[in-house]
Design an enzyme around this catalytic site. Structure first.
Site, PDB file in Angstrom:
ATOM      1  N   SER A 249      18.081   0.979 -19.976  1.00 12.25           N
ATOM      2  CA  SER A 249      19.377   1.523 -20.382  1.00 12.25           C
ATOM      3  C   SER A 249      19.238   2.578 -21.473  1.00 12.25           C
ATOM      4  O   SER A 249      20.009   3.541 -21.503  1.00 12.25           O
ATOM      5  CB  SER A 249      20.300   0.399 -20.838  1.00 12.25           C
TER       6      SER A 249
ATOM      7  N   LYS B 109       8.146  -5.370  -9.232  1.00 15.51           N
ATOM      8  CA  LYS B 109       8.103  -4.274 -10.201  1.00 15.51           C
ATOM      9  C   LYS B 109       8.150  -4.817 -11.624  1.00 15.51           C
ATOM     10  O   LYS B 109       7.414  -4.358 -12.501  1.00 15.51           O
ATOM     11  CB  LYS B 109       9.269  -3.306  -9.970  1.00 15.51           C
TER      12      LYS B 109
END
Length: 83
Positions: free
Chosen positions: A3, A54
């Protein structure tokens, strides 16, 4: 996705997956014109599983960075992850 990096408009990519193509396209429209590039997929199961992998790879690479194992070691880990 991080973010902090999105907030700084740093370029990033993500996959929007849904059973319905229309839903994915609507999500893609929301982020149009931003630094977030979305790829559309209808295979939400694989996208979810790959997202988990991931995160595991990111954790391992982060640990190797924190332990100071060097760039060569990180490149070997990345290559192993790709295989």
């Amino acid at each position: 996705m991080l973010s902090e990096e999105l907030a700084q408009s740093l370029p990033t990519r993500a996959v929007a997956a849904s059973d319905g193509h229309e839903t994915s396209e609507k999500v893609k429209e929301v982020f149009a014109g931003t630094a977030l590039g979305l790829q559309i997929s209808n295979d939400w199961v694989s996208v979810s599983l790959l997202g988990i992998l991931k995160n595991v790879y990111a954790l391992v690479l982060g640990l190797s960075e924190g332990l100071g194992l060097g760039s060569n070691f990180k490149s070997v880990l990345a290559l192993m992850a790709l295989r």
